[in-house]
Design an enzyme around this catalytic site. Structure first.
Site, short mmCIF file in Angstrom:
data_model
loop_
_atom_site.label_atom_id
_atom_site.label_comp_id
_atom_site.label_asym_id
_atom_site.label_seq_id
_atom_site.Cartn_x
_atom_site.Cartn_y
_atom_site.Cartn_z
N THR A 1 29.84 73.28 60.93
CA THR A 1 29.85 71.97 61.63
C THR A 1 29.80 70.88 60.56
O THR A 1 30.84 70.51 60.02
CB THR A 1 28.68 71.84 62.62
N LYS B 1 25.73 79.34 59.07
CA LYS B 1 26.10 77.92 59.09
C LYS B 1 24.86 77.10 59.38
O LYS B 1 23.87 77.62 59.91
CB LYS B 1 27.18 77.64 60.12
N THR C 1 22.12 73.12 63.99
CA THR C 1 21.82 74.47 64.42
C THR C 1 22.12 75.43 63.31
O THR C 1 23.05 75.25 62.56
CB THR C 1 22.68 74.83 65.65
N GLU D 1 22.40 68.43 55.16
CA GLU D 1 23.03 67.14 55.44
C GLU D 1 22.49 66.02 54.58
O GLU D 1 21.31 65.69 54.64
CB GLU D 1 22.80 66.77 56.91
N ASN E 1 23.30 61.41 60.39
CA ASN E 1 22.66 61.70 61.66
C ASN E 1 22.61 60.51 62.61
O ASN E 1 22.27 60.67 63.78
CB ASN E 1 21.27 62.28 61.42
N THR F 1 28.50 59.90 68.06
CA THR F 1 29.22 58.76 68.63
C THR F 1 30.57 58.57 67.98
O THR F 1 30.87 59.21 66.99
CB THR F 1 28.40 57.47 68.44
#
Lengths: 391, 391
Positions: free
Chosen positions: B154, B176, B187, B267, B386, B391
């Site tokens: 992702t 992942k 996740t 991230e 994040n 959006t």
């Protein structure tokens, strides 16, 4: 007028050179009586700053005549020398107050509470702090509350003060910190004063209940400070003895007002977020759920991005031990019920997150208890401010 | 070669149009046997995605012939319709596998585990997913492990795979997620395969121990996902039955390797931080202290700012219930003991935080147990990624 709104109190705020900016950094609050009753609530962190360890001892007597507060250094993790610095500060203040020509009573060091805030792990520059304390004693004034409130600011962009009127008596207060009592961002310090007549047990009950539903319900970034302190001082100068309920209500109102001001000025925040949890099996469940959502970085960054990401809210609720069924939960963001029965409901595009105030309502459908937790979003400015604070 | 390194496995990764980017988004792993034994570990979040609820049922039999994984949607908080979607996906995969001309065994839907990852709260586009599953069945290959690992990405910037050699048998894996099993960022999905001969209880023990000291020791942002799943599949195709200790060691090595890759690609992270807690009274204490430091936003932002702010580390330690005396704690950052006995020691300016790897060592001086928790800093990029994800 902050802590000097009630009768029987004087205060001062001076610049002693602890802050490199040259702004006020030493505050003093003096209770001229006739009573000198006090109660205190301190950080739950097991790593406690020297001034916390000192003030906990002072408060054991229930008698406090003065509070010295400094910004520009937390005096935490400074070992025995740091504790000696706090002790010396109290001695210095007591001697200066006893020797002053204001007709006040003799003050012992054991009647002087100390609060510090700033960087952890560094000794305070005593050669600056002690003259600052002397200057504060010399500058004590019945209208000194605002200067004192300024002197305790660190990353605060404005001073926080409050006044609540009783019937013939008053509660005043000041606070600093972009955070909270239990979990704390930087450090939260608060002094609340009243001219009501009340004994130490009554003050203690009023202060604990007030903190429980105000500072303890604020969770800006989940971090618990080494220095958090809330003190309540009563002078009895009004001659009026309110009931426990009246006193608790007024102190609670003062603490709630100050707590809201802390959230409104939290470091780098672009949102003030109220997380209302309703339909909980008990108040503890409601608080646990609200706090879990308030501390979730994915929820907080989504709010910063104006994204009503209710899935992250449900994921945060799911980490708690509160009573609920996942398929029962409803979530509203700013009045739009984006989640009903654990799944998507109204169109998330209807949610207006353009303003600064955000209301998240979570209905657990597990009972009738409720609680509100106040928090902030997680913004670029938070990262910026806290990545550059001590260097 | 990822999950297809051990004998007896085929895999595929295809683009079904779930991701707007057009990248691969459906993966399939098939166990051709002779055995089809499996074990699974799932998120502790009480709000569980439909594929987690489904796969928990499948794993109850200890028999798994295939795993379908999709990115582009978590299928979490989607209610009964979402669960029906997962069920339909398993039925579709089972029918396609049973009807394929590869000589494999008949497959029932109850032997197909499902994993999903992506945005919470939205239904999956089944009109795209089901053809994707059919395409994955058609594309199954003995060297399909890398394509499968790509298809589950992702926000990952690179795929994560591992191979660990036993004596005549092999463990392979893919994962992942920019986070972790217990607390999870987005996740974390992981499939580990082996051609060793092992029963379900042996696999279960190996997987639980491996997770305990790998994914469960990673805490990138303290957030626990609704979808985390780790599966271990054994084909027995090597004909060799290792001991429990041998199997556990190999699976643990594979999981540790994948866990480190998750932290390295978290991230927006600019640091990979190892928090080693030593001198603890017990391993649980060491883990609690490490996790508390790993989750502290003030510590994490300081690291982003290359600031060895040990005071914030001590403040985080102080919020735990672990056995220690505040005045005993030592802290080293990248080898420099900036804190000894709870107070400042070596000059913090000596600490070099310019690199990506950060080692924080905390000695509680309360015993001989230890544990290491892996985390990341809190950066502008984390906030950016994040705050814009859904959006």
């Amino acid at each position: 007028m902050s802590v000097t709104a009630p009768r029987g109190f004087r205060a001062a705020g001076v610049a002693a050179g602890l802050k490199s900016s040259g702004a006020r950094d030493v505050a003093l609050v003096v209770n001229d009586g006739p009573d000198a009753v006090a109660a205190g609530v301190f950080t739950a962190n097991r790593v406690k700053a020297a001034p916390v360890l000192w003030s906990q001892q002072v408060l054991r007597t229930g008698l406090v005549r003065a509070v010295v507060l400094n910004s520009g250094g937390a005096n935490a993790c400074t070992g025995a020398p740091g504790f000696q610095d706090t002790h010396a500060t109290a001695e210095h203040a007591a001697a200066a107050l006893s020797g002053s020509a204001d007709g006040g009573p003799e003050v012992g060091a054991g009647e002087v509470a100390i609060c510090s805030t700033g960087l952890i792990g560094e000794r305070l520059p005593m050669q600056r702090l002690l003259p600052g304390v002397a200057a504060a004693v010399a500058g004590l004034a019945a209208d000194g509350g605002l200067a004192a409130a300024e002197a305790i600011m660190t990353t605060d962009t404005r001073s926080k003060t409050t006044v609540v009127a009783g019937t013939g008596w008053t509660v005043g207060g000041m606070a600093k910190g972009a955070g909270m009592l239990a979990p704390a961002l930087a450090t939260m310090l608060c002094v609340v004063t009243t001219d009501a007549v009340a004994g130490p047990a009554m003050l203690d009950e009023a202060l604990r209940e007030a903190c429980r539903v105000s500072f303890d319900r604020v969770d800006s970034d989940g971090c618990l400070s080494t220095n958090d302190t809330v003190l309540l001082l009563a002078s009895g100068a009004s001659g009026i003895a309110p009931s426990q309920a009246e006193l608790t209500a007024a102190v609670t109102e003062a603490c709630r007002d100050l707590a809201r001001q802390l959230v409104a000025d939290a470091e780098g925040a672009s949102k003030e977020v109220a997380i209302e949890v309703v339909g909980a099996a008990g108040e503890d469940d409601a608080v646990e759920v609200g706090r879990s959502v308030a501390r979730n970085n994915l929820v907080k960054t989504a709010l910063f991005g104006n994204d009503p990401n209710w899935g992250r809210i449900l994921a945060a609720v799911g980490t708690t031990g509160a009573a609920f069924e996942p398929d029962d939960i409803d979530v509203a963001v700013n009045g739009i019920w984006v989640c009903r029965s654990g799944a998507a409901a109204e169109d998330r595009a209807k949610v207006d997150l353009s303003g600064r105030q955000v209301a998240i309502r979570i209905d657990l459908h597990a009972g009738s208890a409720e609680a509100t937790i106040w928090t902030n979003d997680l913004s670029h400015a938070y990262v910026h401010e806290n990545s550059a604070y001590s260097t």
